[in-house]
Design an enzyme around this catalytic site. Sequence first.
Site, PDB file in Angstrom:
ATOM      1  N   ASP A  52       1.749   6.682   0.301  1.00  0.00           N
ATOM      2  CA  ASP A  52       0.995   5.668  -0.439  1.00  0.00           C
ATOM      3  C   ASP A  52       1.441   5.611  -1.896  1.00  0.00           C
ATOM      4  O   ASP A  52       1.646   6.657  -2.535  1.00  0.00           O
ATOM      5  CB  ASP A  52      -0.502   5.974  -0.401  1.00  0.00           C
ATOM      6  CG  ASP A  52      -1.141   5.560   0.912  1.00  0.00           C
ATOM      7  OD1 ASP A  52      -0.460   5.643   1.960  1.00  0.00           O
ATOM      8  OD2 ASP A  52      -2.319   5.156   0.889  1.00  0.00           O
ATOM      9  N   HIS A 102      -6.778  -0.203   1.581  1.00  0.00           N
ATOM     10  CA  HIS A 102      -6.333   1.176   1.353  1.00  0.00           C
ATOM     11  C   HIS A 102      -5.550   1.361   0.057  1.00  0.00           C
ATOM     12  O   HIS A 102      -4.955   2.419  -0.158  1.00  0.00           O
ATOM     13  CB  HIS A 102      -5.483   1.647   2.535  1.00  0.00           C
ATOM     14  CG  HIS A 102      -6.215   1.632   3.840  1.00  0.00           C
ATOM     15  ND1 HIS A 102      -7.352   2.371   4.053  1.00  0.00           N
ATOM     16  CD2 HIS A 102      -5.986   0.949   4.997  1.00  0.00           C
ATOM     17  CE1 HIS A 102      -7.794   2.155   5.284  1.00  0.00           C
ATOM     18  NE2 HIS A 102      -6.983   1.301   5.878  1.00  0.00           N
ATOM     19  N   ASP A 127      -0.793  -6.485   3.773  1.00  0.00           N
ATOM     20  CA  ASP A 127      -1.063  -5.449   4.766  1.00  0.00           C
ATOM     21  C   ASP A 127      -1.952  -4.352   4.180  1.00  0.00           C
ATOM     22  O   ASP A 127      -1.841  -4.018   3.002  1.00  0.00           O
ATOM     23  CB  ASP A 127       0.282  -4.855   5.219  1.00  0.00           C
ATOM     24  CG  ASP A 127       0.139  -3.794   6.278  1.00  0.00           C
ATOM     25  OD1 ASP A 127      -0.310  -4.132   7.384  1.00  0.00           O
ATOM     26  OD2 ASP A 127       0.468  -2.629   6.007  1.00  0.00           O
ATOM     27  N   ASN A 131       0.831  -1.206   0.000  1.00  0.00           N
ATOM     28  CA  ASN A 131       0.000   0.000   0.000  1.00  0.00           C
ATOM     29  C   ASN A 131       0.866   1.256   0.000  1.00  0.00           C
ATOM     30  O   ASN A 131       0.520   2.266  -0.606  1.00  0.00           O
ATOM     31  CB  ASN A 131      -0.914   0.006   1.232  1.00  0.00           C
ATOM     32  CG  ASN A 131      -1.681   1.308   1.360  1.00  0.00           C
ATOM     33  OD1 ASN A 131      -2.599   1.572   0.596  1.00  0.00           O
ATOM     34  ND2 ASN A 131      -1.298   2.134   2.333  1.00  0.00           N
ATOM     35  N   GLU A 184      -5.398  -8.293   5.102  1.00  0.00           N
ATOM     36  CA  GLU A 184      -5.827  -7.528   6.266  1.00  0.00           C
ATOM     37  C   GLU A 184      -6.797  -6.457   5.786  1.00  0.00           C
ATOM     38  O   GLU A 184      -6.399  -5.432   5.255  1.00  0.00           O
ATOM     39  CB  GLU A 184      -4.627  -6.872   6.967  1.00  0.00           C
ATOM     40  CG  GLU A 184      -5.053  -6.076   8.199  1.00  0.00           C
ATOM     41  CD  GLU A 184      -4.051  -4.995   8.596  1.00  0.00           C
ATOM     42  OE1 GLU A 184      -3.921  -4.745   9.803  1.00  0.00           O
ATOM     43  OE2 GLU A 184      -3.418  -4.393   7.704  1.00  0.00           O
TER      44      GLU A 184
END
Length: 517
Positions: free
Chosen positions: A199, A234, A230, A128, A267
């Site tokens: 990001d 996002h 992970d 991410n 996740e």
Amino acid sequence: MKIKSLQFILLILTFAVISCSGSKEKKVENHWPQAGITYEIFIQSFYDSNGDGIGDINGVKKKLDHVKELGANAIWFMPIMPSPSYHKYDVTDYKNIHPDYGTMEEFKSFLEEAHKNDIKVVIDMIINHTSNKHPWFLESQKSRDNPFRDYYVWAQKDTIADYLDKKTITLDSDNIRQWHDPGFGEDYYYGFFYGGMPDLNFDNPKVREEIYEIGRFWLEEVGVDGFRLDAAKHIFPDDRPLDNHAFWKEFRDKMIAIKPDIYLVGEVYDKKEIVAPYLPGLPALFNFDFHYTLIESFKKEDGMLLANKQKEVLDFYLGITKDFIDATFSSNHDQPRLLNSLDENPKKQKQAINILMTMPGAPYLYYGEEIGMLGKKPDEHIREPFLWDMKANDKGRATWIEPIYSIDEMVTPLAIQKSMSTSYFNHYKEIIKLRNSNRALALGRLELYEGELPKPLMAFFRIHDDQEVFVIHNLGESQFSVDVPEEFQTEIYSFGEAKKDGDKLILPGFSSIILEM
């Protein structure tokens, strides 16, 4: 007379053999990934093999026998790549091992040994974001026309003025600022978690290709078995969930082309309605509902709260796809240690692992939980060093941090627990072995008990092919008795002095019993 005596002896021996085979212990099986057990390790705190105070890969290799003895089928490593932080969730080099942990050659040697022991290895893959020290970002911030500029998300300050302090706290981040000033110019960059973790821009095809190449490297050239992804929700902002779902489908397709049996666990830190649509791309997802409801069930002494929630989650997932793995867990590196969450009550922790191991799913265990390690926020103190032996004898204990919870005065080291029949470690071993040797517990579908029960009791059936079991747990302090379901007469497990007494089950506080049809 001698011949008759010999015949009599042979007859007795034959009956003995038949009797032994009839009560033969069930075979222990490996049900990974669908229902196997994965052991989460923070290498930094696990075992220090070279005396520098930091756990390392050779230390994990030395302690593979512990993972094997516990009954786990796989290891999940928290981040192992170079990074400026102790936790390493901000990567600076995606194709290397953090020098504190060892070398790539040592990691490959560890992998070979793990695979010899039938232990799979899953690594944390943080895509991410990168570190703000990553070469891509260092280039990206130089100018608007830099070739790496679009590897990240940049915006002019005046276009994002209304958003600089608009973020609300989420389950997986307490950072309230998403846009960050690099210290020069008018442009800000986006970083969901904090400024040190910019990001990546997944609208850029070059970024996606970089990520697929990193995946290929670890699967093909190194030989890991899969990735824990992970911050999977996002990749794109929260208002673009469909783009997130599509990306993970694409990612899965690319990884399957490299390794058809790739294991991917994501996740997605949210409730089931948000989590479930990710399943087509991430076939295994952590069940945060399970973790939080487990703790809540003990606090409220409401046994069926978790059973009902788990049934609800599984049925909801089945409405999306039948191809999923429910990654259940009792604690992890982001949560207070399980024992702390359960009032530091040993009976509750042992009961909690009984519940985890008798429910459907593919359970994850966090290192140290099996010896009753303690820890509370901040995160560093949820990740304190493992206690292998009394401090004076513990040559492999990491010393990178001064622990304040998991210390000898509060936690009994593993070496001592091994000789204690009632220790956490021996309890974990026993219930894990029970799960791994009863297919109904590992693979069976969940059916809830529909009769009336006292509020603290949890009761359900696990059904698989030719085995069906009835499981009942008491999550309260008081003793209760309930009727034995008519078809279930054979006891295969009891804990906390629970027992079958005629047509009644007697369940003292924090006890369990399992009956087989």
